[in-house]
Scaffold this active site. Structure first.
Site, PDB file in Angstrom:
ATOM      1  CG  HIS A 151      -3.654  15.539   4.586  1.00 33.84           C
ATOM      2  ND1 HIS A 151      -4.001  15.141   3.320  1.00 33.84           N
ATOM      3  CD2 HIS A 151      -3.980  14.500   5.410  1.00 33.84           C
ATOM      4  CE1 HIS A 151      -4.511  13.915   3.356  1.00 33.84           C
ATOM      5  NE2 HIS A 151      -4.503  13.500   4.619  1.00 33.84           N
ATOM      6  N   GLY A 154       0.830  -1.211   0.000  1.00 28.15           N
ATOM      7  CA  GLY A 154       0.000   0.000   0.000  1.00 28.15           C
ATOM      8  C   GLY A 154       0.862   1.257   0.000  1.00 28.15           C
ATOM      9  CD  GLN A 212      -8.091  15.543   5.928  1.00 22.48           C
ATOM     10  OE1 GLN A 212      -8.737  16.056   6.826  1.00 22.48           O
ATOM     11  NE2 GLN A 212      -7.895  14.247   5.843  1.00 22.48           N
ATOM     12  CB  CYS A 249      -2.622  11.620   7.607  1.00 25.79           C
ATOM     13  SG  CYS A 249      -4.274  11.263   7.014  1.00 25.79           S
ATOM     14  NE  ARG A 293       3.551 -17.544   0.389  1.00 21.47           N
ATOM     15  CZ  ARG A 293       4.729 -18.092   0.605  1.00 21.47           C
ATOM     16  NH1 ARG A 293       5.571 -18.273  -0.377  1.00 21.47           N
ATOM     17  NH2 ARG A 293       5.075 -18.487   1.822  1.00 21.47           N
ATOM     18  NE  ARG A 313     -10.318  11.628   0.951  1.00 17.50           N
ATOM     19  CZ  ARG A 313      -9.441  11.373   1.895  1.00 17.50           C
ATOM     20  NH1 ARG A 313      -8.340  12.098   2.007  1.00 17.50           N
ATOM     21  NH2 ARG A 313      -9.642  10.404   2.751  1.00 17.50           N
ATOM     22  NE  ARG A 337      -5.134   6.488  14.158  1.00 17.11           N
ATOM     23  CZ  ARG A 337      -5.548   6.846  12.952  1.00 17.11           C
ATOM     24  NH1 ARG A 337      -6.668   7.534  12.813  1.00 17.11           N
ATOM     25  NH2 ARG A 337      -4.842   6.531  11.891  1.00 17.11           N
ATOM     26  N   GLY A 397       2.720   1.561   3.391  1.00 18.85           N
ATOM     27  CA  GLY A 397       3.676   0.451   3.519  1.00 18.85           C
ATOM     28  C   GLY A 397       4.921   0.684   2.678  1.00 18.85           C
TER      29      GLY A 397
HETATM   30  N1  LIG Z   1      -2.834   7.078   3.167  1.00 14.51           N
HETATM   31  C1  LIG Z   1      -2.617   7.901   4.169  1.00 14.51           C
HETATM   32  O1  LIG Z   1      -2.373   9.120   3.968  1.00 14.51           O
HETATM   33  C2  LIG Z   1      -2.660   7.407   5.584  1.00 14.51           C
HETATM   34  C3  LIG Z   1      -2.193   8.252   6.583  1.00 14.51           C
HETATM   35  C4  LIG Z   1      -2.270   7.816   7.925  1.00 14.51           C
HETATM   36  C5  LIG Z   1      -2.781   6.575   8.208  1.00 14.51           C
HETATM   37  N2  LIG Z   1      -3.229   5.777   7.201  1.00 14.51           N
HETATM   38  C6  LIG Z   1      -3.743   4.470   7.570  1.00 14.51           C
HETATM   39  O2  LIG Z   1      -2.792   3.481   7.162  1.00 14.51           O
HETATM   40  C7  LIG Z   1      -3.468   2.295   6.754  1.00 14.51           C
HETATM   41  C8  LIG Z   1      -3.023   1.953   5.327  1.00 14.51           C
HETATM   42  O3  LIG Z   1      -3.333   3.043   4.460  1.00 14.51           O
HETATM   43  P1  LIG Z   1      -2.824   3.092   2.946  1.00 14.51           P
HETATM   44  O4  LIG Z   1      -3.222   4.431   2.447  1.00 14.51           O
HETATM   45  O5  LIG Z   1      -1.413   2.654   2.838  1.00 14.51           O
HETATM   46  O6  LIG Z   1      -3.796   1.982   2.267  1.00 14.51           O
HETATM   47  P2  LIG Z   1      -3.664   1.300   0.831  1.00 14.51           P
HETATM   48  O7  LIG Z   1      -2.736   2.067  -0.041  1.00 14.51           O
HETATM   49  O8  LIG Z   1      -5.044   1.090   0.371  1.00 14.51           O
HETATM   50  O9  LIG Z   1      -2.985  -0.112   1.170  1.00 14.51           O
HETATM   51  C9  LIG Z   1      -3.683  -1.100   1.881  1.00 14.51           C
HETATM   52  C10 LIG Z   1      -2.784  -2.291   2.178  1.00 14.51           C
HETATM   53  O10 LIG Z   1      -3.587  -3.254   2.878  1.00 14.51           O
HETATM   54  C11 LIG Z   1      -3.406  -4.531   2.236  1.00 14.51           C
HETATM   55  N3  LIG Z   1      -4.605  -5.369   2.360  1.00 14.51           N
HETATM   56  C12 LIG Z   1      -5.802  -5.179   1.767  1.00 14.51           C
HETATM   57  N4  LIG Z   1      -6.649  -6.192   2.088  1.00 14.51           N
HETATM   58  C13 LIG Z   1      -5.946  -7.011   2.909  1.00 14.51           C
HETATM   59  C14 LIG Z   1      -6.244  -8.253   3.546  1.00 14.51           C
HETATM   60  N5  LIG Z   1      -7.434  -8.837   3.400  1.00 14.51           N
HETATM   61  N6  LIG Z   1      -5.289  -8.830   4.302  1.00 14.51           N
HETATM   62  C15 LIG Z   1      -4.073  -8.249   4.438  1.00 14.51           C
HETATM   63  N7  LIG Z   1      -3.710  -7.109   3.820  1.00 14.51           N
HETATM   64  C16 LIG Z   1      -4.644  -6.494   3.069  1.00 14.51           C
HETATM   65  C17 LIG Z   1      -3.151  -4.188   0.779  1.00 14.51           C
HETATM   66  O11 LIG Z   1      -2.544  -5.305   0.154  1.00 14.51           O
HETATM   67  P3  LIG Z   1      -2.905  -5.763  -1.345  1.00 14.51           P
HETATM   68  O12 LIG Z   1      -1.855  -5.143  -2.240  1.00 14.51           O
HETATM   69  O13 LIG Z   1      -2.783  -7.250  -1.298  1.00 14.51           O
HETATM   70  O14 LIG Z   1      -4.297  -5.294  -1.649  1.00 14.51           O
HETATM   71  C18 LIG Z   1      -2.219  -2.985   0.933  1.00 14.51           C
HETATM   72  O15 LIG Z   1      -0.910  -3.408   1.163  1.00 14.51           O
HETATM   73  C19 LIG Z   1      -4.964   2.600   6.909  1.00 14.51           C
HETATM   74  O16 LIG Z   1      -5.419   2.177   8.167  1.00 14.51           O
HETATM   75  C20 LIG Z   1      -5.023   4.102   6.840  1.00 14.51           C
HETATM   76  O17 LIG Z   1      -6.149   4.638   7.502  1.00 14.51           O
HETATM   77  C21 LIG Z   1      -3.159   6.156   5.900  1.00 14.51           C
END
Ligand SMILES: NC(=O)c1ccc[n+]([C@@H]2O[C@H](COP(=O)([O-])OP(=O)(O)OC[C@H]3O[C@@H](n4cnc5c(N)ncnc54)[C@H](OP(=O)(O)O)[C@@H]3O)[C@@H](O)[C@H]2O)c1
Length: 350
Positions: free
Chosen positions: A239, A10, A152, A125, A36, A232, A96, A13
């Site tokens: 942001h 993601g 945002q 965020c 995988r 948004r 949180r 990540g």
């Molecule tokens: N984006 C931001 O600005 C931000 C800021 C602060 C906090 N967050 C928080 O951080 C978290 C991740 O956000 P993100 O923006 O990185 O999300 P994202 O880009 O949508 O990535 C989601 C991740 O979750 C994995 N995933 C989805 N379904 C899954 C499952 N069934 N089992 C295990 N893994 C699974 C996805 O893997 P696949 O590739 O396999 O789908 C991907 O690696 C969220 O809780 C979000 O609220 C995000």
């Protein structure tokens, strides 16, 4: 050192991988996603595992787990990671507001993370840059009330909405269609939309409630009067917030600016002097990915007592607002090789 990243594929990540290479260059990284798959990132290839493999007997153990999953999957995997002996930083909303779990904005309240802490929640965020800028002012002048209006970026919603936004933008505006009327008004491209997700009986959206409630917890100010309105805007990353702070003690703007510029009080804050706001845009924070930006200090003309200050704050939501903060939290347990990613007051290495 072995580090697991859940949600490695993601947006957050992937940023975590880049930062791990700076903070702990020799660490082994194991990525997990829904199943995988292979991940190419920064010229490296990772064989990512399926997260359900963590539930099997003989699941990989390690030192640190950075969890970047949605709420439902954090709830499923975080207890297992703790059971496996990992120190865990969870970036979802799940823990949180749990009174037993510290919620940490690095440089503001890192001291609540001790060697005995096994799980820390990473704030939302917007909460991270907001608390970084406001904490030094709360400390120096006292804080009576706050109003926030946030603008945002789309990446805050994850990789799938961001990719669809980028694709829609490619076809967005063309002569003679300068208004973008052919775009879908319910989508992000060419649009500003309310953060109406999970609006409760209070009328505030979940995004607004997170910013308000998390800020009270981090600033240790349960009675703080705070109101937020979030939307948004059609920006990929970064942001932006306009903030009205009512201080308990009036002070000249120069004194307020000096309090923000004190590195010990605000170690990850870059202050833009004066009211103009140069160097204070959503894209500026993508050029200063690990810092919160603050500036545009003005006295609010509605308040004759001179205690209300207008202020602008911005931060890269993927880095400062997510991945960077989690790495700084983890640096309380594992000293970072990169000083910019080290939280203040690091505990002595074991
Ligand atoms: N984006 C931001 O600005 C931000 C800021 C602060 C906090 N967050 C928080 O951080 C978290 C991740 O956000 P993100 O923006 O990185 O999300 P994202 O880009 O949508 O990535 C989601 C991740 O979750 C994995 N995933 C989805 N379904 C899954 C499952 N069934 N089992 C295990 N893994 C699974 C996805 O893997 P696949 O590739 O396999 O789908 C991907 O690696 C969220 O809780 C979000 O609220 C995000």
């Amino acid at each position: 050192m072995r580090i697991c990243i859940l949600g490695a594929t993601g947006l957050v990540g992937r940023e975590s991988i880049t930062l791990i290479r700076r903070a702990w260059p020799k660490a082994e990284i194991i990525g997990f996603a829904s199943r995988r798959k292979r991940l190419e990132h920064d010229g490296e290839t990772f064989d990512v595992l399926g997260a359900p493999e963590l539930e099997l007997e003989g699941a990989p153990t390690g030192d640190l787990a950075l969890v970047a999953l949605d709420d439902e999957h954090s709830k499923r995997y975080v207890p297992r990671l703790v059971e496996l002996g990992y120190k865990v930083v969870d970036k979802s909303n799940t823990y949180r507001m749990d009174p037993d779990v510290p919620l940490v904005s690095a440089g503001v309240n890192c001291g609540v993370v001790s060697e005995d802490t096994s799980l820390v929640a990473n704030p939302n965020c917007t909460t991270i840059p907001f608390t970084m800028a406001v904490a030094p002012l709360a400390h120096a002048f006292g804080l009576a009330s706050v109003a926030i209006s946030s603008y945002q970026a789309i990446s805050g919603a994850g990789i799938a909405p961001l990719d669809s936004f980028l694709e829609d933008n490619r076809t967005a505006y063309a002569e003679p269609n300068r208004l973008g009327v052919q775009l879908d008004p319910t989508k992000y491209a060419g649009n500003t939309v309310p953060h109406s997700g999970k609006t409760d009986e209070s009328g505030f959206s979940s995004e607004e409630r997170k910013l308000m409630n998390e800020s009270r917890k981090i600033l240790d100010a349960a009675a703080l009067r705070v109101s937020a309105q979030c939307c948004r805007v059609p920006v990929a990353v970064g942001h932006f917030m306009n903030v009205w702070l009512e201080l308990k003690r009036a002070a000249p703007l120069s004194e307020i600016e000096a309090a923000l510029a004190r590195t010990e009080a605000a170690p990850y804050l870059k202050v833009s002097p004066g009211p103009v706001g140069e160097g204070l845009t959503a894209l500026d924070c993508v050029h200063n990915r690990d810092q919160a930006l603050a500036g545009r200090l003005r006295l609010d003309p509605r308040d004759a007592s001179g205690k209300t200050v207008c202020l602008t704050i911005a931060g890269d939501n993927l880095r400062l607002g997510a991945a960077t903060n989690a790495i700084r939290i983890a640096s309380r347990w594992f000293e970072s090789a990169d000083a910019e990613l080290q939280a203040p007051g690091n505990m002595p290495a074991k």
